[in-house]
Design a protein around this motif. Structure first.
Motif, PDB file in Angstrom:
ATOM      1  N   ALA A   1       0.732  -1.190   0.050  1.00 45.36           N
ATOM      2  CA  ALA A   1      -0.280  -0.149  -0.021  1.00 45.36           C
ATOM      3  C   ALA A   1       0.711   1.125  -0.022  1.00 45.36           C
ATOM      4  O   ALA A   1       0.732   2.159  -0.639  1.00 45.36           O
ATOM      5  CB  ALA A   1      -0.876  -0.162   1.362  1.00 45.36           C
ATOM      6  N   LEU A   2       1.988   1.205   0.962  1.00 42.95           N
ATOM      7  CA  LEU A   2       2.681   2.355   0.877  1.00 42.95           C
ATOM      8  C   LEU A   2       3.601   2.570  -0.681  1.00 42.95           C
ATOM      9  O   LEU A   2       3.719   3.669  -0.875  1.00 42.95           O
ATOM     10  CB  LEU A   2       3.685   2.480   2.102  1.00 42.95           C
ATOM     11  CG  LEU A   2       2.875   2.411   3.344  1.00 42.95           C
ATOM     12  CD1 LEU A   2       4.025   2.133   4.511  1.00 42.95           C
ATOM     13  CD2 LEU A   2       2.275   3.883   3.741  1.00 42.95           C
ATOM     14  N   THR A   3       3.878   1.566  -1.165  1.00 45.46           N
ATOM     15  CA  THR A   3       4.463   1.689  -2.281  1.00 45.46           C
ATOM     16  C   THR A   3       3.444   2.131  -3.341  1.00 45.46           C
ATOM     17  O   THR A   3       4.279   2.980  -4.113  1.00 45.46           O
ATOM     18  CB  THR A   3       5.179   0.274  -2.950  1.00 45.46           C
ATOM     19  OG1 THR A   3       6.058  -0.173  -1.984  1.00 45.46           O
ATOM     20  CG2 THR A   3       5.724   0.316  -4.290  1.00 45.46           C
ATOM     21  N   LEU A   4       2.524   1.527  -3.617  1.00 43.11           N
ATOM     22  CA  LEU A   4       1.554   2.127  -4.399  1.00 43.11           C
ATOM     23  C   LEU A   4       1.250   3.745  -4.088  1.00 43.11           C
ATOM     24  O   LEU A   4       0.941   4.533  -5.066  1.00 43.11           O
ATOM     25  CB  LEU A   4       0.084   1.454  -4.381  1.00 43.11           C
ATOM     26  CG  LEU A   4       0.224  -0.039  -4.824  1.00 43.11           C
ATOM     27  CD1 LEU A   4      -0.891  -0.639  -4.182  1.00 43.11           C
ATOM     28  CD2 LEU A   4       0.543   0.008  -6.384  1.00 43.11           C
ATOM     29  N   GLN A   5       1.136   4.119  -2.883  1.00 40.80           N
ATOM     30  CA  GLN A   5       0.875   5.632  -2.502  1.00 40.80           C
ATOM     31  C   GLN A   5       2.044   6.164  -2.961  1.00 40.80           C
ATOM     32  O   GLN A   5       2.001   7.359  -3.361  1.00 40.80           O
ATOM     33  CB  GLN A   5       0.727   5.534  -0.787  1.00 40.80           C
ATOM     34  CG  GLN A   5       0.690   7.075  -0.424  1.00 40.80           C
ATOM     35  CD  GLN A   5      -0.513   7.757  -1.014  1.00 40.80           C
ATOM     36  OE1 GLN A   5      -1.485   7.217  -1.597  1.00 40.80           O
ATOM     37  NE2 GLN A   5      -0.495   9.077  -0.704  1.00 40.80           N
ATOM     38  N   ALA A   6       3.242   5.846  -2.811  1.00 45.16           N
ATOM     39  CA  ALA A   6       4.405   6.623  -3.284  1.00 45.16           C
ATOM     40  C   ALA A   6       4.310   6.847  -4.864  1.00 45.16           C
ATOM     41  O   ALA A   6       4.796   7.681  -5.371  1.00 45.16           O
ATOM     42  CB  ALA A   6       5.704   5.695  -2.956  1.00 45.16           C
ATOM     43  N   MET A   7       3.964   5.563  -5.547  1.00 43.91           N
ATOM     44  CA  MET A   7       3.934   5.873  -7.116  1.00 43.91           C
ATOM     45  C   MET A   7       2.887   7.072  -7.146  1.00 43.91           C
ATOM     46  O   MET A   7       2.982   7.693  -8.343  1.00 43.91           O
ATOM     47  CB  MET A   7       3.519   4.449  -7.648  1.00 43.91           C
ATOM     48  CG  MET A   7       4.385   3.411  -7.359  1.00 43.91           C
ATOM     49  SD  MET A   7       3.944   1.709  -7.897  1.00 43.91           S
ATOM     50  CE  MET A   7       3.669   2.159  -9.507  1.00 43.91           C
ATOM     51  N   TYR A   8       1.798   7.131  -6.664  1.00 47.36           N
ATOM     52  CA  TYR A   8       0.811   7.961  -6.950  1.00 47.36           C
ATOM     53  C   TYR A   8       1.224   9.221  -6.428  1.00 47.36           C
ATOM     54  O   TYR A   8       0.853  10.350  -7.155  1.00 47.36           O
ATOM     55  CB  TYR A   8      -0.546   7.591  -6.403  1.00 47.36           C
ATOM     56  CG  TYR A   8      -1.554   6.666  -7.114  1.00 47.36           C
ATOM     57  CD1 TYR A   8      -2.563   7.048  -7.734  1.00 47.36           C
ATOM     58  CD2 TYR A   8      -1.158   5.340  -7.137  1.00 47.36           C
ATOM     59  CE1 TYR A   8      -3.369   6.494  -8.441  1.00 47.36           C
ATOM     60  CE2 TYR A   8      -1.934   4.555  -8.063  1.00 47.36           C
ATOM     61  CZ  TYR A   8      -3.063   5.030  -8.536  1.00 47.36           C
ATOM     62  OH  TYR A   8      -3.806   4.317  -9.418  1.00 47.36           O
ATOM     63  N   ALA A   9       1.803   9.460  -5.442  1.00 46.41           N
ATOM     64  CA  ALA A   9       2.625  10.585  -4.765  1.00 46.41           C
ATOM     65  C   ALA A   9       3.434  11.199  -5.924  1.00 46.41           C
ATOM     66  O   ALA A   9       3.654  12.470  -6.080  1.00 46.41           O
ATOM     67  CB  ALA A   9       3.100  10.355  -3.477  1.00 46.41           C
ATOM     68  N   SER A  10       3.918  10.281  -6.588  1.00 45.95           N
ATOM     69  CA  SER A  10       5.211  10.942  -7.245  1.00 45.95           C
ATOM     70  C   SER A  10       4.518  11.768  -8.599  1.00 45.95           C
ATOM     71  O   SER A  10       5.045  12.445  -9.399  1.00 45.95           O
ATOM     72  CB  SER A  10       6.104   9.898  -8.092  1.00 45.95           C
ATOM     73  OG  SER A  10       5.302   8.933  -8.955  1.00 45.95           O
ATOM     74  N   GLN A  11       3.095  11.294  -9.031  1.00 47.12           N
ATOM     75  CA  GLN A  11       2.309  11.929  -9.988  1.00 47.12           C
ATOM     76  C   GLN A  11       1.500  13.215  -9.377  1.00 47.12           C
ATOM     77  O   GLN A  11       0.476  13.725 -10.055  1.00 47.12           O
ATOM     78  CB  GLN A  11       1.444  11.116 -10.710  1.00 47.12           C
ATOM     79  CG  GLN A  11       2.308  10.052 -11.241  1.00 47.12           C
ATOM     80  CD  GLN A  11       3.177  10.565 -12.564  1.00 47.12           C
ATOM     81  OE1 GLN A  11       2.996  11.389 -13.281  1.00 47.12           O
ATOM     82  NE2 GLN A  11       4.702  10.154 -12.245  1.00 47.12           N
TER      83      GLN A  11
END
Length: 92
Positions: A27-37
């Motif tokens: 979940a935190l990895t996915l959140q980081a991916m979204y945050a990068s955008q």
């Protein structure tokens, strides 16, 4: 599993022991991916679009199984991973 680097660095071993469970790490990895955008899975609209996209991927996996492109064991494993991913917006 014993990590050789942990033998040389006890601090690294302690950090590894403190890691979160795999679902939360995902979940935190996915959140980081979204945050990068500039997005966040905590935003209801973003979480909804995430769920829609994930539903499409699940249908793709189901179709691959129906056409014998992936076996039953692989299908179950992929389903489990995708179900874990569905929980991401509630874990961040």
């Amino acid at each position: 599993m014993t990590y050789l680097a942990d033998r040389r660095c006890p601090q690294r071993a302690a950090q590894r022991a403190e890691r979160l469970d795999p679902k939360t790490e995902l979940a935190l990895t996915l959140q980081a991916m979204y945050a990068s955008q500039g997005l966040s899975l905590t935003d209801p609209a973003t979480a909804t679009t995430f769920q829609i996209a994930l539903s499409a991927v699940m249908k793709l996996v189901d179709g691959a199984h129906a056409q014998d492109m992936v076996g039953t064991e692989e299908h179950r494993a992929l389903q489990a991973m995708l179900e874990d991913m569905q929980q991401a917006p509630t874990l961040v």
